[in-house]
Scaffold this motif. Structure first.
Motif, PDB file in Angstrom:
ATOM      1  N   UNK A 152      29.150 120.475  10.606  1.00  0.00           N
ATOM      2  CA  UNK A 152      30.243 120.486  11.575  1.00  0.00           C
ATOM      3  C   UNK A 152      30.880 119.109  11.601  1.00  0.00           C
ATOM      4  N   UNK A 153      32.176 119.081  11.900  1.00  0.00           N
ATOM      5  CA  UNK A 153      32.890 117.815  12.033  1.00  0.00           C
ATOM      6  C   UNK A 153      33.977 117.995  13.079  1.00  0.00           C
ATOM      7  N   UNK A 154      33.979 117.109  14.066  1.00  0.00           N
ATOM      8  CA  UNK A 154      34.960 117.177  15.150  1.00  0.00           C
ATOM      9  C   UNK A 154      35.660 115.844  15.309  1.00  0.00           C
ATOM     10  N   UNK A 155      36.988 115.893  15.477  1.00  0.00           N
ATOM     11  CA  UNK A 155      37.718 114.704  15.884  1.00  0.00           C
ATOM     12  C   UNK A 155      37.487 114.560  17.385  1.00  0.00           C
TER      13      UNK A 155
ATOM     14  N   UNK B  31      34.715 106.699  19.681  1.00  0.00           N
ATOM     15  CA  UNK B  31      34.673 106.783  18.225  1.00  0.00           C
ATOM     16  C   UNK B  31      35.642 107.882  17.811  1.00  0.00           C
ATOM     17  N   UNK B  32      35.828 108.072  16.513  1.00  0.00           N
ATOM     18  CA  UNK B  32      36.878 108.975  16.041  1.00  0.00           C
ATOM     19  C   UNK B  32      36.393 110.371  15.652  1.00  0.00           C
ATOM     20  N   UNK B  33      35.215 110.454  15.040  1.00  0.00           N
ATOM     21  CA  UNK B  33      34.682 111.734  14.578  1.00  0.00           C
ATOM     22  C   UNK B  33      33.198 111.843  14.897  1.00  0.00           C
ATOM     23  N   UNK B  34      32.760 113.081  15.123  1.00  0.00           N
ATOM     24  CA  UNK B  34      31.340 113.377  15.261  1.00  0.00           C
ATOM     25  C   UNK B  34      30.983 114.407  14.209  1.00  0.00           C
TER      26      UNK B  34
ATOM     27  N   UNK C 100      39.957 114.017   6.765  1.00  0.00           N
ATOM     28  CA  UNK C 100      39.679 115.441   7.001  1.00  0.00           C
ATOM     29  C   UNK C 100      39.468 116.190   5.687  1.00  0.00           C
ATOM     30  N   UNK C 101      40.311 115.928   4.710  1.00  0.00           N
ATOM     31  CA  UNK C 101      40.170 116.613   3.422  1.00  0.00           C
ATOM     32  C   UNK C 101      38.867 116.222   2.733  1.00  0.00           C
TER      33      UNK C 101
END
Length: 158
Positions: free
Chosen positions: A102-105, A110-113, A91-92
């Motif tokens: 944009x970044x989403x868990x 999968x883990x992130x988009x 995340x950091x």
């Protein structure tokens, strides 16, 4: 409907917010006229909306297209480690890559988009090779190039 984390907004608060979303540079005297109050109560309401975290800032909204950032790629990221510390590290690191819009868990396969903006495919390949692949704990990625934005908006009314 309000919850303990959602403040109660009256009709005047909503008018103020709608005006600010449309034009955050509106002079306070003009805003007061539009919502039917004097400057002092409007300024106090704005301060309260800021203090409770409903208004998080005022900024210029830039056109990515006019900046030449016409290439949009969505990237699925799978991590090799999803323990708390690994997620914090990811995340950091992802916050330090300006091309990531944009970044989403994600809960799922999968883990992130990530939504990544770039100038073209060559620019995206560079970003992938130099930045995205170097993110901590990345196990695998899948990229999906957007062909056309059908709906792409910012909040312009409540």
């Amino acid at each position: 409907m309000t919850t303990p984390d959602t403040p109660h907004l009256d009709a005047t608060d909503l008018k103020i917010l709608n005006e600010l979303v449309t034009n955050a540079r509106i002079p306070i005297t003009e805003l007061a006229r539009k919502v039917g109050l004097s400057k002092t109560p409007v300024a106090a309401r704005m301060r309260q909306l800021e203090e409770i975290g409903l208004i998080t800032g005022y900024r210029a909204i830039l056109s990515p297209l006019r900046l030449g950032l016409t290439h949009v790629t969505y990237v699925e990221m799978r991590l090799s480690d999803t323990r708390h510390r690994a997620l914090e590290q990811f995340n950091q690191a992802v916050r330090n890559i300006p091309e990531i819009e944009e970044c989403y868990m994600i809960a799922g396969g999968f883990d992130y988009l990530l939504k990544v903006r770039s100038r073209d495919m060559a620019d995206y390949r560079r970003i992938m090779a130099e930045k995205l692949s170097a993110l901590p704990h990345v196990h695998s990625t899948s990229s999906y190039v957007a062909m056309e934005a059908v709906v792409e908006q910012t909040w312009t009314s409540l």
